[in-house]
Design a protein around this motif. Structure first.
Motif, PDB file in Angstrom:
ATOM      1  N   LEU A  32       0.860  -1.172   0.000  1.00 34.49           N
ATOM      2  CA  LEU A  32       0.000   0.000   0.000  1.00 34.49           C
ATOM      3  C   LEU A  32       0.900   1.226   0.000  1.00 34.49           C
ATOM      4  CD1 LEU A  32      -2.844   1.254   0.348  1.00 34.49           C
ATOM      5  CD2 LEU A  32      -2.463   1.112   2.802  1.00 34.49           C
ATOM      6  N   ARG A  33       0.634   2.158  -0.893  1.00 36.17           N
ATOM      7  CA  ARG A  33       1.470   3.359  -0.987  1.00 36.17           C
ATOM      8  C   ARG A  33       0.656   4.599  -0.651  1.00 36.17           C
ATOM      9  NH1 ARG A  33       3.600   0.475  -5.381  1.00 36.17           N
ATOM     10  NH2 ARG A  33       5.781  -0.015  -5.059  1.00 36.17           N
ATOM     11  N   LEU A  34       1.285   5.485   0.076  1.00 35.59           N
ATOM     12  CA  LEU A  34       0.722   6.791   0.367  1.00 35.59           C
ATOM     13  C   LEU A  34       1.613   7.809  -0.321  1.00 35.59           C
ATOM     14  CD1 LEU A  34      -0.964   8.900   2.068  1.00 35.59           C
ATOM     15  CD2 LEU A  34       0.863   8.705   3.735  1.00 35.59           C
ATOM     16  N   LEU A  35       1.047   8.577  -1.210  1.00 34.18           N
ATOM     17  CA  LEU A  35       1.786   9.641  -1.876  1.00 34.18           C
ATOM     18  C   LEU A  35       1.301  10.961  -1.296  1.00 34.18           C
ATOM     19  CD1 LEU A  35       3.650  10.812  -4.045  1.00 34.18           C
ATOM     20  CD2 LEU A  35       1.717  10.707  -5.628  1.00 34.18           C
ATOM     21  N   ARG A  36       2.195  11.669  -0.666  1.00 33.00           N
ATOM     22  CA  ARG A  36       1.838  12.963  -0.105  1.00 33.00           C
ATOM     23  C   ARG A  36       2.656  14.026  -0.828  1.00 33.00           C
ATOM     24  NH1 ARG A  36       1.625  14.877   6.182  1.00 33.00           N
ATOM     25  NH2 ARG A  36       0.751  16.905   5.717  1.00 33.00           N
ATOM     26  N   TYR A  37       1.994  14.777  -1.668  1.00 38.64           N
ATOM     27  CA  TYR A  37       2.695  15.793  -2.431  1.00 38.64           C
ATOM     28  C   TYR A  37       2.471  17.182  -1.857  1.00 38.64           C
ATOM     29  CZ  TYR A  37      -1.838  16.583  -4.619  1.00 38.64           C
ATOM     30  OH  TYR A  37      -3.157  16.856  -4.848  1.00 38.64           O
ATOM     31  N   GLU A  38       1.640  17.287  -0.872  1.00 35.65           N
ATOM     32  CA  GLU A  38       1.367  18.583  -0.243  1.00 35.65           C
ATOM     33  C   GLU A  38       1.813  18.513   1.206  1.00 35.65           C
ATOM     34  OE1 GLU A  38      -2.830  18.593  -0.713  1.00 35.65           O
ATOM     35  OE2 GLU A  38      -2.747  19.368  -2.728  1.00 35.65           O
ATOM     36  N   THR A  39       2.887  19.169   1.535  1.00 35.62           N
ATOM     37  CA  THR A  39       3.350  19.139   2.921  1.00 35.62           C
ATOM     38  C   THR A  39       3.407  20.533   3.536  1.00 35.62           C
ATOM     39  OG1 THR A  39       5.675  19.297   2.293  1.00 35.62           O
ATOM     40  CG2 THR A  39       4.751  17.086   2.530  1.00 35.62           C
ATOM     41  N   ARG A  40       2.750  21.464   2.897  1.00 39.22           N
ATOM     42  CA  ARG A  40       2.739  22.814   3.462  1.00 39.22           C
ATOM     43  C   ARG A  40       1.821  22.852   4.674  1.00 39.22           C
ATOM     44  NH1 ARG A  40       2.590  25.910  -2.304  1.00 39.22           N
ATOM     45  NH2 ARG A  40       4.728  25.407  -2.817  1.00 39.22           N
ATOM     46  N   ASN A  41       2.213  23.627   5.661  1.00 40.36           N
ATOM     47  CA  ASN A  41       1.463  23.698   6.905  1.00 40.36           C
ATOM     48  C   ASN A  41       1.014  25.139   7.112  1.00 40.36           C
ATOM     49  OD1 ASN A  41       0.944  24.079   9.784  1.00 40.36           O
ATOM     50  ND2 ASN A  41       1.694  21.999   9.994  1.00 40.36           N
TER      51      ASN A  41
END
Length: 115
Positions: A56-65
C-alpha cells in the motif's frame, strides 16, 4: 493591501527572529510538515502488506502547513486569502487542506490562480 502578516499557531515558539528564515522571494511563505530535506516537498510512504500484490502506498505531495506563514502585502496574497475565506466558509473542508490545494492550483480559463 498595505500590510504584511506573519501568522503562527499558539504552539509555535520563536527563539530567534523568524524573519531571518524567510527567503523573501514569494508572496506567500510557510512552513512544511516535512521532517527532513527529502520529505519537505512531499514523499511516498510504503506500508508492506501480507498479500501477494504490491504494498500500500501513500503519496503525499502537499506538505505545506498553515500553522506558520508569512503573507507579503501584495494583491496576489490578498486574492489567495480571499479565495481561502470563501472556500472555508462555503465548503466542508479543513483549512490546511484548502491552503495546500490553493497553493498548488494553477490558473486556467477565466479562473486566476489563488495567489
Amino acid at each position: 493591501v498595505g500590510v504584511s502578516v506573519l501568522l503562527s499557531d499558539v504552539d509555535i515558539v520563536f527563539f530567534q527572529d523568524p524573519f531571518l528564515a524567510l527567503y523573501g522571494d514569494a508572496d506567500v511563505e510557510n512552513m512544511s510538515d516535512g521532517w527532513d530535506d527529502d520529505s519537505v516537498n512531499g514523499y511516498t510512504h510504503e506500508l508492506p502488506l501480507n498479500r501477494p500484490h504490491e504494498p500500500l502506498r501513500l503519496l503525499r505531495y502537499e506538505t505545506r502547513n498553515s500553522g506558520l506563514f508569512y503573507l507579503s502585502a501584495t494583491n496576489e496574497s490578498l486574492r489567495f486569502v480571499k479565495t481561502l475565506a470563501v472556500r472555508v466558509a462555503s465548503e466542508n473542508i479543513w483549512d490546511q487542506s484548502a491552503w495546500n490545494q490553493e497553493s498548488f492550483r494553477l490558473a486556467y480559463g477565466t479562473r486566476l490562480a489563488a495567489g
